[in-house]
Design an enzyme around this catalytic site. Sequence first.
Site, PDB file in Angstrom:
ATOM      1  N   PRO A  11      17.438  -2.680  -0.127  1.00 41.51           N
ATOM      2  CA  PRO A  11      18.250  -3.867  -0.372  1.00 41.51           C
ATOM      3  C   PRO A  11      18.592  -4.664   0.891  1.00 41.51           C
ATOM      4  O   PRO A  11      18.824  -4.094   1.951  1.00 41.51           O
ATOM      5  CB  PRO A  11      19.536  -3.296  -0.994  1.00 41.51           C
ATOM      6  CG  PRO A  11      19.569  -1.871  -0.592  1.00 41.51           C
ATOM      7  CD  PRO A  11      18.130  -1.438  -0.518  1.00 41.51           C
ATOM      8  N   ASN A  12      18.584  -5.962   0.707  1.00 43.02           N
ATOM      9  CA  ASN A  12      18.977  -6.961   1.713  1.00 43.02           C
ATOM     10  C   ASN A  12      17.961  -7.154   2.830  1.00 43.02           C
ATOM     11  O   ASN A  12      18.117  -8.051   3.661  1.00 43.02           O
ATOM     12  CB  ASN A  12      20.361  -6.638   2.312  1.00 43.02           C
ATOM     13  CG  ASN A  12      21.441  -6.631   1.257  1.00 43.02           C
ATOM     14  OD1 ASN A  12      21.594  -7.623   0.548  1.00 43.02           O
ATOM     15  ND2 ASN A  12      22.169  -5.527   1.115  1.00 43.02           N
ATOM     16  N   ARG A  19      19.823 -12.817   8.146  1.00 37.37           N
ATOM     17  CA  ARG A  19      20.898 -11.838   7.992  1.00 37.37           C
ATOM     18  C   ARG A  19      21.327 -11.262   9.340  1.00 37.37           C
ATOM     19  O   ARG A  19      20.517 -10.595  10.008  1.00 37.37           O
ATOM     20  CB  ARG A  19      20.355 -10.706   7.115  1.00 37.37           C
ATOM     21  CG  ARG A  19      21.283  -9.555   6.917  1.00 37.37           C
ATOM     22  CD  ARG A  19      20.560  -8.380   6.284  1.00 37.37           C
ATOM     23  NE  ARG A  19      21.500  -7.310   6.067  1.00 37.37           N
ATOM     24  CZ  ARG A  19      21.172  -6.050   5.857  1.00 37.37           C
ATOM     25  NH1 ARG A  19      19.894  -5.696   5.825  1.00 37.37           N
ATOM     26  NH2 ARG A  19      22.094  -5.146   5.681  1.00 37.37           N
ATOM     27  N   TYR A  24      20.092  -7.511  13.576  1.00 40.65           N
ATOM     28  CA  TYR A  24      18.737  -7.225  13.090  1.00 40.65           C
ATOM     29  C   TYR A  24      17.645  -8.065  13.745  1.00 40.65           C
ATOM     30  O   TYR A  24      16.463  -7.838  13.493  1.00 40.65           O
ATOM     31  CB  TYR A  24      18.693  -7.415  11.564  1.00 40.65           C
ATOM     32  CG  TYR A  24      19.606  -6.454  10.834  1.00 40.65           C
ATOM     33  CD1 TYR A  24      19.369  -5.086  10.855  1.00 40.65           C
ATOM     34  CD2 TYR A  24      20.740  -6.906  10.142  1.00 40.65           C
ATOM     35  CE1 TYR A  24      20.213  -4.197  10.205  1.00 40.65           C
ATOM     36  CE2 TYR A  24      21.589  -6.020   9.486  1.00 40.65           C
ATOM     37  CZ  TYR A  24      21.317  -4.669   9.529  1.00 40.65           C
ATOM     38  OH  TYR A  24      22.156  -3.789   8.882  1.00 40.65           O
ATOM     39  N   ASN A  75      12.519   2.194   4.979  1.00 42.72           N
ATOM     40  CA  ASN A  75      13.827   1.659   5.348  1.00 42.72           C
ATOM     41  C   ASN A  75      14.594   1.429   4.051  1.00 42.72           C
ATOM     42  O   ASN A  75      14.387   0.422   3.369  1.00 42.72           O
ATOM     43  CB  ASN A  75      13.692   0.360   6.144  1.00 42.72           C
ATOM     44  CG  ASN A  75      15.045  -0.118   6.656  1.00 42.72           C
ATOM     45  OD1 ASN A  75      16.096   0.399   6.255  1.00 42.72           O
ATOM     46  ND2 ASN A  75      15.033  -1.091   7.551  1.00 42.72           N
ATOM     47  N   ALA A  78      21.024   0.080   2.808  1.00 43.59           N
ATOM     48  CA  ALA A  78      22.313   0.732   2.546  1.00 43.59           C
ATOM     49  C   ALA A  78      22.191   1.936   1.616  1.00 43.59           C
ATOM     50  O   ALA A  78      23.056   2.819   1.639  1.00 43.59           O
ATOM     51  CB  ALA A  78      23.290  -0.289   1.962  1.00 43.59           C
ATOM     52  N   ASP A  88      16.359  12.914  -3.794  1.00 48.47           N
ATOM     53  CA  ASP A  88      15.612  13.747  -4.738  1.00 48.47           C
ATOM     54  C   ASP A  88      14.165  13.280  -4.876  1.00 48.47           C
ATOM     55  O   ASP A  88      13.252  14.110  -4.998  1.00 48.47           O
ATOM     56  CB  ASP A  88      16.285  13.724  -6.115  1.00 48.47           C
ATOM     57  CG  ASP A  88      17.567  14.548  -6.159  1.00 48.47           C
ATOM     58  OD1 ASP A  88      17.846  15.292  -5.196  1.00 48.47           O
ATOM     59  OD2 ASP A  88      18.303  14.439  -7.168  1.00 48.47           O
ATOM     60  N   GLU A 100      12.141   8.113   7.678  1.00 54.18           N
ATOM     61  CA  GLU A 100      13.270   7.184   7.523  1.00 54.18           C
ATOM     62  C   GLU A 100      13.267   6.219   8.706  1.00 54.18           C
ATOM     63  O   GLU A 100      13.178   6.649   9.860  1.00 54.18           O
ATOM     64  CB  GLU A 100      14.572   7.999   7.483  1.00 54.18           C
ATOM     65  CG  GLU A 100      15.808   7.140   7.368  1.00 54.18           C
ATOM     66  CD  GLU A 100      17.097   7.977   7.348  1.00 54.18           C
ATOM     67  OE1 GLU A 100      17.091   9.117   6.844  1.00 54.18           O
ATOM     68  OE2 GLU A 100      18.107   7.468   7.851  1.00 54.18           O
ATOM     69  N   HIS A 102      15.045   2.685  10.558  1.00 55.45           N
ATOM     70  CA  HIS A 102      16.104   1.669  10.651  1.00 55.45           C
ATOM     71  C   HIS A 102      15.833   0.751  11.834  1.00 55.45           C
ATOM     72  O   HIS A 102      15.440   1.223  12.911  1.00 55.45           O
ATOM     73  CB  HIS A 102      17.486   2.313  10.830  1.00 55.45           C
ATOM     74  CG  HIS A 102      17.840   3.214   9.697  1.00 55.45           C
ATOM     75  ND1 HIS A 102      18.172   2.732   8.457  1.00 55.45           N
ATOM     76  CD2 HIS A 102      17.873   4.562   9.609  1.00 55.45           C
ATOM     77  CE1 HIS A 102      18.405   3.756   7.643  1.00 55.45           C
ATOM     78  NE2 HIS A 102      18.224   4.873   8.324  1.00 55.45           N
ATOM     79  N   ARG A 109      26.863   2.314  15.024  1.00 56.96           N
ATOM     80  CA  ARG A 109      27.562   1.330  14.175  1.00 56.96           C
ATOM     81  C   ARG A 109      28.722   2.004  13.424  1.00 56.96           C
ATOM     82  O   ARG A 109      29.228   3.025  13.862  1.00 56.96           O
ATOM     83  CB  ARG A 109      26.537   0.672  13.241  1.00 56.96           C
ATOM     84  CG  ARG A 109      25.434  -0.066  14.034  1.00 56.96           C
ATOM     85  CD  ARG A 109      24.440  -0.740  13.115  1.00 56.96           C
ATOM     86  NE  ARG A 109      25.099  -1.763  12.283  1.00 56.96           N
ATOM     87  CZ  ARG A 109      24.520  -2.322  11.217  1.00 56.96           C
ATOM     88  NH1 ARG A 109      23.288  -1.965  10.870  1.00 56.96           N
ATOM     89  NH2 ARG A 109      25.170  -3.231  10.518  1.00 56.96           N
ATOM     90  N   ARG A 113      27.813   4.474   8.295  1.00 56.88           N
ATOM     91  CA  ARG A 113      26.352   4.468   8.479  1.00 56.88           C
ATOM     92  C   ARG A 113      25.848   5.716   9.195  1.00 56.88           C
ATOM     93  O   ARG A 113      24.649   5.898   9.387  1.00 56.88           O
ATOM     94  CB  ARG A 113      25.917   3.227   9.264  1.00 56.88           C
ATOM     95  CG  ARG A 113      26.162   1.926   8.541  1.00 56.88           C
ATOM     96  CD  ARG A 113      25.617   0.739   9.321  1.00 56.88           C
ATOM     97  NE  ARG A 113      26.350  -0.460   8.972  1.00 56.88           N
ATOM     98  CZ  ARG A 113      26.090  -1.225   7.906  1.00 56.88           C
ATOM     99  NH1 ARG A 113      25.096  -0.942   7.110  1.00 56.88           N
ATOM    100  NH2 ARG A 113      26.823  -2.296   7.659  1.00 56.88           N
TER     101      ARG A 113
HETATM  102  C1  DQA Z   1      19.385  -0.649   8.129  1.00 59.40           C
HETATM  103  C2  DQA Z   1      20.724   0.017   8.465  1.00 59.40           C
HETATM  104  C3  DQA Z   1      21.569   0.210   7.209  1.00 59.40           C
HETATM  105  O1  DQA Z   1      22.818   0.808   7.552  1.00 59.40           O
HETATM  106  C4  DQA Z   1      21.853  -1.135   6.560  1.00 59.40           C
HETATM  107  O2  DQA Z   1      22.565  -0.956   5.366  1.00 59.40           O
HETATM  108  C5  DQA Z   1      20.618  -1.928   6.337  1.00 59.40           C
HETATM  109  C6  DQA Z   1      19.599  -1.957   7.384  1.00 59.40           C
HETATM  110  C7  DQA Z   1      18.558  -0.940   9.393  1.00 59.40           C
HETATM  111  O3  DQA Z   1      17.361  -1.179   9.235  1.00 59.40           O
HETATM  112  O4  DQA Z   1      19.092  -0.971  10.502  1.00 59.40           O
HETATM  113  O5  DQA Z   1      20.482  -2.625   5.346  1.00 59.40           O
HETATM  114  O6  DQA Z   1      18.641   0.248   7.318  1.00 59.40           O
END
Ligand code: DQA
Length: 146
Positions: A11-12, A19, A24, A75, A78, A88, A100, A102, A109, A113
């Site tokens: 998301p996002n 953003r 970012y 990625n 959130a 799972d 994973e 980021h 942060r 997080r």
């Molecule tokens: C993120 C870090 C997460 O905490 C955040 O909610 C994101 C972006 C990152 O790429 O730094 O949406 O995954």
Amino acid sequence: MSKTIFVLNGPNLNMLGKREPGIYGGKTLADIEADCKAAGAELGLTIDFRQSNHEGILVDWLHEAADTAAGVAFNAGAYTHTSVALHDAIRAISPVPVIEVHISNVHAREEFRHKSMIAPAAKGVISGFGPQSYILALQALKTITQ
Ligand code: DQA
């Protein structure tokens, strides 16, 4: 035949570029997709790059990876910090490795997080290198899927 790697975004992340650029950076998700595809071509990997704001769709794509991908750079945005379902799903597709990813250093942060629901199920975590985090994950997947 080159291996397929899924690069999944939660998301996002479709808002990258607009953003919180102080956190970012200025690259859009399309820029990061192009960078991943260029790095994939150099590494001999086929990149299948996707984004969804919906948790269940991310679960479905992880399941799809079990049949079609050699590994996943993920990625989860959130959902990283909240999702038992994604934890799972990563366990369910073992032994397909999931890394994973980021963009920001989540440990530098807010405290909420610092906890990742998916890290215990993932092969490893790359956090804090800006969009380069994705490329580092692809390099790691190239090495561990050899
Ligand atoms: C993120 C870090 C997460 O905490 C955040 O909610 C994101 C972006 C990152 O790429 O730094 O949406 O995954």
